[in-house]
Design a protein around this motif. Sequence first.
Motif, PDB file in Angstrom:
ATOM      1  N   LYS A  24       0.848  -1.183   0.000  1.00  0.00           N
ATOM      2  CA  LYS A  24       0.000   0.000   0.000  1.00  0.00           C
ATOM      3  C   LYS A  24       0.891   1.243   0.000  1.00  0.00           C
ATOM      4  O   LYS A  24       1.896   1.296   0.697  1.00  0.00           O
ATOM      5  N   LEU A  25       0.483   2.236  -0.782  1.00  0.00           N
ATOM      6  CA  LEU A  25       1.217   3.499  -0.842  1.00  0.00           C
ATOM      7  C   LEU A  25       0.378   4.583  -0.170  1.00  0.00           C
ATOM      8  O   LEU A  25      -0.803   4.757  -0.503  1.00  0.00           O
ATOM      9  N   SER A  26       0.941   5.278   0.778  1.00  0.00           N
ATOM     10  CA  SER A  26       0.227   6.341   1.484  1.00  0.00           C
ATOM     11  C   SER A  26       0.761   7.698   1.025  1.00  0.00           C
ATOM     12  O   SER A  26       1.964   7.943   1.080  1.00  0.00           O
ATOM     13  N   LEU A  27      -0.132   8.534   0.580  1.00  0.00           N
ATOM     14  CA  LEU A  27       0.233   9.858   0.071  1.00  0.00           C
ATOM     15  C   LEU A  27      -0.670  10.919   0.673  1.00  0.00           C
ATOM     16  O   LEU A  27      -1.834  10.655   1.000  1.00  0.00           O
ATOM     17  N   ARG A  28      -0.137  12.133   0.787  1.00  0.00           N
ATOM     18  CA  ARG A  28      -0.914  13.265   1.291  1.00  0.00           C
ATOM     19  C   ARG A  28      -1.079  14.306   0.191  1.00  0.00           C
ATOM     20  O   ARG A  28      -0.104  14.791  -0.376  1.00  0.00           O
ATOM     21  N   LEU A  29      -2.348  14.629  -0.073  1.00  0.00           N
ATOM     22  CA  LEU A  29      -2.685  15.661  -1.051  1.00  0.00           C
ATOM     23  C   LEU A  29      -3.174  16.890  -0.294  1.00  0.00           C
ATOM     24  O   LEU A  29      -4.089  16.801   0.523  1.00  0.00           O
ATOM     25  N   ILE A  30      -2.556  18.030  -0.546  1.00  0.00           N
ATOM     26  CA  ILE A  30      -3.028  19.264   0.098  1.00  0.00           C
ATOM     27  C   ILE A  30      -3.713  20.144  -0.941  1.00  0.00           C
ATOM     28  O   ILE A  30      -3.388  20.116  -2.126  1.00  0.00           O
ATOM     29  N   TYR A  31      -4.695  20.902  -0.487  1.00  0.00           N
ATOM     30  CA  TYR A  31      -5.380  21.853  -1.352  1.00  0.00           C
ATOM     31  C   TYR A  31      -5.978  22.944  -0.486  1.00  0.00           C
ATOM     32  O   TYR A  31      -6.139  22.782   0.728  1.00  0.00           O
ATOM     33  N   THR A  32      -6.260  24.076  -1.102  1.00  0.00           N
ATOM     34  CA  THR A  32      -6.962  25.146  -0.406  1.00  0.00           C
ATOM     35  C   THR A  32      -8.335  25.268  -1.028  1.00  0.00           C
ATOM     36  O   THR A  32      -8.478  25.225  -2.259  1.00  0.00           O
ATOM     37  N   ASP A  33      -9.327  25.353  -0.195  1.00  0.00           N
ATOM     38  CA  ASP A  33     -10.720  25.258  -0.640  1.00  0.00           C
ATOM     39  C   ASP A  33     -11.172  26.553  -1.298  1.00  0.00           C
ATOM     40  O   ASP A  33     -11.853  27.379  -0.695  1.00  0.00           O
ATOM     41  N   THR A  34     -10.777  26.727  -2.563  1.00  0.00           N
ATOM     42  CA  THR A  34     -11.137  27.955  -3.270  1.00  0.00           C
ATOM     43  C   THR A  34     -12.571  27.916  -3.778  1.00  0.00           C
ATOM     44  O   THR A  34     -13.241  28.938  -3.837  1.00  0.00           O
ATOM     45  N   ASN A  35     -13.054  26.751  -4.156  1.00  0.00           N
ATOM     46  CA  ASN A  35     -14.433  26.610  -4.639  1.00  0.00           C
ATOM     47  C   ASN A  35     -14.829  25.139  -4.683  1.00  0.00           C
ATOM     48  O   ASN A  35     -14.035  24.257  -4.375  1.00  0.00           O
ATOM     49  N   SER A  36     -16.073  24.889  -5.060  1.00  0.00           N
ATOM     50  CA  SER A  36     -16.572  23.512  -5.083  1.00  0.00           C
ATOM     51  C   SER A  36     -15.872  22.665  -6.137  1.00  0.00           C
ATOM     52  O   SER A  36     -15.768  21.443  -5.991  1.00  0.00           O
ATOM     53  N   PHE A  37     -15.385  23.277  -7.218  1.00  0.00           N
ATOM     54  CA  PHE A  37     -14.639  22.527  -8.227  1.00  0.00           C
ATOM     55  C   PHE A  37     -13.438  21.837  -7.579  1.00  0.00           C
ATOM     56  O   PHE A  37     -13.199  20.646  -7.780  1.00  0.00           O
ATOM     57  N   THR A  38     -12.676  22.601  -6.800  1.00  0.00           N
ATOM     58  CA  THR A  38     -11.477  22.068  -6.149  1.00  0.00           C
ATOM     59  C   THR A  38     -11.840  20.999  -5.129  1.00  0.00           C
ATOM     60  O   THR A  38     -11.225  19.923  -5.085  1.00  0.00           O
TER      61      THR A  38
END
Length: 506
Positions: A357-371
Amino acid sequence: MKSVKKVKRAVSVLLFLVFTFLSACSVPTGEQPTTQVKEVQPTERTVPAGVLTVPYTSLDSLNPFTTKSLLNSALTSLVFRSLYVTDAGFTAVPDLAKTQSVQDKTVTVTLSDGIYFSDGTELTSDDVAYSFELAKKSFAYTESLKNTESCSVTDRRTVSFTLVRADVNVLNILTFPVAKRGTADSNDSLPVGAGMYSFQKGELRTNLVCNLRYGGEIPEIGTVRLYDVTASESLMHLLDIGSIDCFYTDLSEGSAKRTYSSVNEVYLNDLVFIGVNSAEFPLNTADMRKALSLLCDRQQIVENAFMSHARITELPLNTAWTEIVNSKEQIYSAAGSGDTAANALMKTLGYGKDGNKLSLRLIYTDTNSFTRNTAQLLVEKFKAANIELTASKLEKKEYEAALAAGEYDLYLGEVKLTKNMDLSCFFEENGAVSFGISPEAAVRTKYFDYASGAESLDSFIRAFNESVPFIPLCFRNGQFCYSRRIGGTVEVTEDNIFGSINRWEI
């Protein structure tokens, strides 16, 4: 006797006229004759009766060099012309320009003859240089002109631009509006342009009226009324109840409302992508980055996260761009592939369905519902490939700090590319979205070689597909919504929202 007097009088009048003419034509030594500004009078045209109502905000300037709102910026193509405009295929089409020469870092443009501003004065290279200086410092054009160092006047019809570095697509960014010198100096200015309309300031409101000195076809819409929109008013509601006739939105708020009006999709150059921290194993291997790209279900993302207001891509270059459409290379590196190919690549590294299993972290900033929706779809899709993807929503400052510190595996980002398809924001050291891309990545050199004309576009595409330094997902669209009472040909591009108004029927 009387006849003699008549002859003398006639001779005297003739001598007076000759003397007056010679005096008027003579120029004292050391003085230069005054240059008269050439003016053109309007032809026997009259302002057509048609009226169109469009939204704007009085809280922002109508000066295209100082305005910051999308509403007011959309009006630019009604009042002003530019050296070039980009069409639906992101190709530069001459407007004011007649000829051009691109030699290394010098671009020379010759203007077409007989172009006049709405006040009757002739448009010259001085006006172009004046407008360039204002555009270079403006909110709307500073990013696209960052590689253009200066503009100089060669003669009344010729201007030269000096670039920081050579750019094969430089004409695509010479789309700034050209205003009459001296008329756009302040935020409150209503600059004089050479477009199909001109500003008409009244006691109660400012409108746009048909420019009878415009060199092309006059639209049947003689007056464009400006409707002042308050912050609480919905543009879609105003359109549906008939208060306005049309409006443009880039959908940056992340949603598109239903309407009974007509809607045209507008192709934007806004790239949505996944950035990859290539400093960490196993993301430092091209095969793993290729595998992750193959796993992304772009069709699902476009249809569900973006409500079909986007176009899938696996390259960082707009799929609507004529150069990409005509490319000999395989445009989509994953064409005909998918989960099977992704798992095969991961298996070689010991991961995937048949591996660890590969564990990864995705970060994002909630700019809108698309994101937000895109992040959730990626979590679900990666899970099926034995990848545990944790999507972390961060506030903007936290997000930026995490990127700068390299505290992520993947990040979800969006960047508005300029019309010359400039990717230096990814490949330049300290570029705005260069996070995670190795400074030694060969694709960096390939890109700058292509941009300067030393390498072909296909060569760069091959290099990108081989290394996948980041993962493009889609290009967003905007929308032009308009009343069903508007007929004729309605064609809209981001650079030229109202470019086809002379073919509208109302």
